[in-house]
Design an enzyme around this catalytic site. Structure first.
Site, PDB file in Angstrom:
ATOM      1  N   SER A  23       0.878  -1.181   0.000  1.00  0.00           N
ATOM      2  CA  SER A  23       0.000   0.000   0.000  1.00  0.00           C
ATOM      3  C   SER A  23       0.907   1.221   0.000  1.00  0.00           C
ATOM      4  O   SER A  23       2.086   1.108   0.368  1.00  0.00           O
ATOM      5  CB  SER A  23      -0.832  -0.022   1.288  1.00  0.00           C
ATOM      6  N   TYR A  39      -2.083  -1.917  10.327  1.00  0.00           N
ATOM      7  CA  TYR A  39      -2.036  -1.842   8.861  1.00  0.00           C
ATOM      8  C   TYR A  39      -0.663  -1.331   8.417  1.00  0.00           C
ATOM      9  O   TYR A  39      -0.006  -1.944   7.574  1.00  0.00           O
ATOM     10  CB  TYR A  39      -3.145  -0.905   8.353  1.00  0.00           C
ATOM     11  N   LYS A  85       1.940  -3.590   6.322  1.00  0.00           N
ATOM     12  CA  LYS A  85       2.209  -3.188   4.933  1.00  0.00           C
ATOM     13  C   LYS A  85       3.677  -2.784   4.750  1.00  0.00           C
ATOM     14  O   LYS A  85       4.259  -3.019   3.693  1.00  0.00           O
ATOM     15  CB  LYS A  85       1.248  -2.070   4.499  1.00  0.00           C
TER      16      LYS A  85
HETATM   17  N1  LIG Z   1      -8.598  -0.072  -1.330  1.00  0.00           N
HETATM   18  C1  LIG Z   1      -7.560   0.669  -1.029  1.00  0.00           C
HETATM   19  O1  LIG Z   1      -7.687   1.898  -0.963  1.00  0.00           O
HETATM   20  C2  LIG Z   1      -6.216   0.020  -0.804  1.00  0.00           C
HETATM   21  C3  LIG Z   1      -5.112   0.867  -0.685  1.00  0.00           C
HETATM   22  C4  LIG Z   1      -3.863   0.296  -0.480  1.00  0.00           C
HETATM   23  C5  LIG Z   1      -3.731  -1.079  -0.413  1.00  0.00           C
HETATM   24  N2  LIG Z   1      -4.827  -1.873  -0.524  1.00  0.00           N
HETATM   25  C6  LIG Z   1      -4.623  -3.325  -0.431  1.00  0.00           C
HETATM   26  O2  LIG Z   1      -5.248  -3.965  -1.508  1.00  0.00           O
HETATM   27  C7  LIG Z   1      -5.578  -5.304  -1.132  1.00  0.00           C
HETATM   28  C8  LIG Z   1      -7.009  -5.574  -1.520  1.00  0.00           C
HETATM   29  O3  LIG Z   1      -7.859  -4.807  -0.695  1.00  0.00           O
HETATM   30  P1  LIG Z   1      -9.200  -4.104  -1.191  1.00  0.00           P
HETATM   31  O4  LIG Z   1      -9.046  -2.669  -0.990  1.00  0.00           O
HETATM   32  O5  LIG Z   1      -9.617  -4.616  -2.487  1.00  0.00           O
HETATM   33  O6  LIG Z   1     -10.186  -4.590  -0.011  1.00  0.00           O
HETATM   34  P2  LIG Z   1     -11.448  -5.542  -0.013  1.00  0.00           P
HETATM   35  O7  LIG Z   1     -11.828  -5.695   1.409  1.00  0.00           O
HETATM   36  O8  LIG Z   1     -12.485  -5.030  -0.953  1.00  0.00           O
HETATM   37  O9  LIG Z   1     -10.851  -6.893  -0.597  1.00  0.00           O
HETATM   38  C9  LIG Z   1     -10.003  -7.705   0.165  1.00  0.00           C
HETATM   39  C10 LIG Z   1     -10.426  -9.150  -0.032  1.00  0.00           C
HETATM   40  O10 LIG Z   1      -9.546  -9.969   0.731  1.00  0.00           O
HETATM   41  C11 LIG Z   1     -10.338 -10.970   1.331  1.00  0.00           C
HETATM   42  N3  LIG Z   1      -9.662 -11.496   2.517  1.00  0.00           N
HETATM   43  C12 LIG Z   1      -9.406 -10.865   3.687  1.00  0.00           C
HETATM   44  N4  LIG Z   1      -8.826 -11.706   4.542  1.00  0.00           N
HETATM   45  C13 LIG Z   1      -8.703 -12.889   3.913  1.00  0.00           C
HETATM   46  C14 LIG Z   1      -8.190 -14.162   4.280  1.00  0.00           C
HETATM   47  N5  LIG Z   1      -7.711 -14.386   5.514  1.00  0.00           N
HETATM   48  N6  LIG Z   1      -8.182 -15.148   3.374  1.00  0.00           N
HETATM   49  C15 LIG Z   1      -8.693 -14.948   2.134  1.00  0.00           C
HETATM   50  N7  LIG Z   1      -9.228 -13.778   1.740  1.00  0.00           N
HETATM   51  C16 LIG Z   1      -9.225 -12.761   2.620  1.00  0.00           C
HETATM   52  C17 LIG Z   1     -11.655 -10.297   1.666  1.00  0.00           C
HETATM   53  O11 LIG Z   1     -12.708 -11.234   1.847  1.00  0.00           O
HETATM   54  C18 LIG Z   1     -11.852  -9.416   0.456  1.00  0.00           C
HETATM   55  O12 LIG Z   1     -12.602 -10.074  -0.545  1.00  0.00           O
HETATM   56  C19 LIG Z   1      -5.311  -5.410   0.365  1.00  0.00           C
HETATM   57  O13 LIG Z   1      -4.076  -6.046   0.580  1.00  0.00           O
HETATM   58  C20 LIG Z   1      -5.238  -3.956   0.790  1.00  0.00           C
HETATM   59  O14 LIG Z   1      -4.457  -3.762   1.935  1.00  0.00           O
HETATM   60  C21 LIG Z   1      -6.077  -1.351  -0.710  1.00  0.00           C
END
Ligand SMILES: NC(=O)c1ccc[n+]([C@@H]2O[C@H](COP(=O)([O-])OP(=O)(O)OC[C@H]3O[C@@H](n4cnc5c(N)ncnc54)[C@H](O)[C@@H]3O)[C@@H](O)[C@H]2O)c1
Length: 266
Positions: free
Chosen positions: A135, A148, A152
């Site tokens: 992230s 977090y 990260k």
């Molecule tokens: N959305 C943002 O703004 C953002 C920014 C920076 C980084 N990220 C990173 O992107 C990645 C995806 O996140 P997102 O934003 O799409 O969130 P999201 O919550 O929409 O998707 C994350 C998915 O991971 C699944 N998940 C969580 N724990 C799990 C486990 N133990 N086993 C299997 N699946 C699991 C959830 O069910 C969900 O479907 C994450 O690593 C997050 O930290 C997101």
């Protein structure tokens, strides 16, 4: 590139990556612990996509995910190590279980995927790429979300170590570090404790206003992959100036200031 494995594929960025990969005609192995949402995503795709319910914390389940992927498709070109969670709170008030959950999913889950897939991808001795999702929060600290930030940051470190190791063994497997900025997703849905409810509301509002859609974000990730980028930072405006400021702060031995990316300008 014909086959991709995506963890955390049931929602947000992972689902966006799945839809984009499907639009390119890739075959997909989709993993998530949310079985119903995962099935919905897999069923909605116009390509061959198998849904493999998996909790990435469970080493045996992740090994079985790798078994399924290799048995079904023989080879894998892209592996998105994407599942993650976000918890908020005061770092000293967050309970042990919540801390552990962040560590187990955001670090343990990523490492489980590496341990299950990388030896087989190395043994295949053909070009492939693993994309570990950190992230912008893996470079910039924030108050109220220490688990977090910590996890990260860890993925930035683990992924660099892995890159050095793969290079040292002349592997054809390459690795990328994906650092998303705000993307509209379910990541902020976790209930916040009272002390951080206002912070999380601001963060959510900021994400609603400035966040990319997962479907707008995914093609930028694939552009980075096409270029062979190690650092895939689709929203550099969120990271670069703040990272420079943070780096100068450290080099100048200044005390930490809070890099408040809720302001939307990094
Ligand atoms: N959305 C943002 O703004 C953002 C920014 C920076 C980084 N990220 C990173 O992107 C990645 C995806 O996140 P997102 O934003 O799409 O969130 P999201 O919550 O929409 O998707 C994350 C998915 O991971 C699944 N998940 C969580 N724990 C799990 C486990 N133990 N086993 C299997 N699946 C699991 C959830 O069910 C969900 O479907 C994450 O690593 C997050 O930290 C997101």
């Amino acid at each position: 590139m014909t086959v991709a494995v995506i963890t955390g594929a049931a929602s947000g960025i992972g689902a966006g990556l799945a839809r984009h990969a499907a639009s390119l005609g890739m075959k997909l192995v989709l993993a998530d612990w949310d079985q119903d949402a995962l099935k919905e995503v897999a069923d909605s795709l116009s390509t061959e996509a198998i849904a493999v319910p998996t909790d990435v914390r469970d080493e045996a389940a992740v090994q079985s995910l790798a078994d399924t992927a290799f048995e079904r498709f023989g080879e894998i070109d892209l592996l998105f190590n994407n599942a993650g969670v976000l918890s908020s709170g005061l770092s000293w008030e967050i309970d042990a279980e919540t801390w552990q959950r962040s560590v187990d999913i955001n670090i343990g889950g990523v490492v489980n995927v590496m341990r299950a897939f990388v030896p087989r991808l190395n043994a295949a001795d053909r070009p492939a790429r693993i994309i570990n999702t950190s992230s912008v929060g893996g470079f910039l600290t924030s108050p109220f979300m220490a688990p977090y930030s910590a996890t990260k940051f860890a993925i930035v470190a683990v992924t660099e170590a892995m890159a050095g190791e793969l290079a040292a063994m002349n592997s054809k497997l390459q690795v990328s570090l994906l650092a998303p900025g705000p993307v509209k997703s379910g990541i902020m849905d976790e209930k916040a404790p009272t002390e951080t409810q206002q912070f999380m509301t601001t963060l959510r509002d900021m994400n609603d206003e400035h966040g990319m859609t997962p479907d707008g974000f995914a093609p930028l990730v694939f552009e980075g992959i096409e270029r062979g980028d190690y650092w895939i930072v689709p929203q550099p405006e969120i990271l670069d100036s703040a990272l420079q400021e943070r780096t100068e702060m450290i080099l100048n031995r200044k005390p930490p200031v809070s890099f408040d990316f809720t302001s939307g300008d990094g």
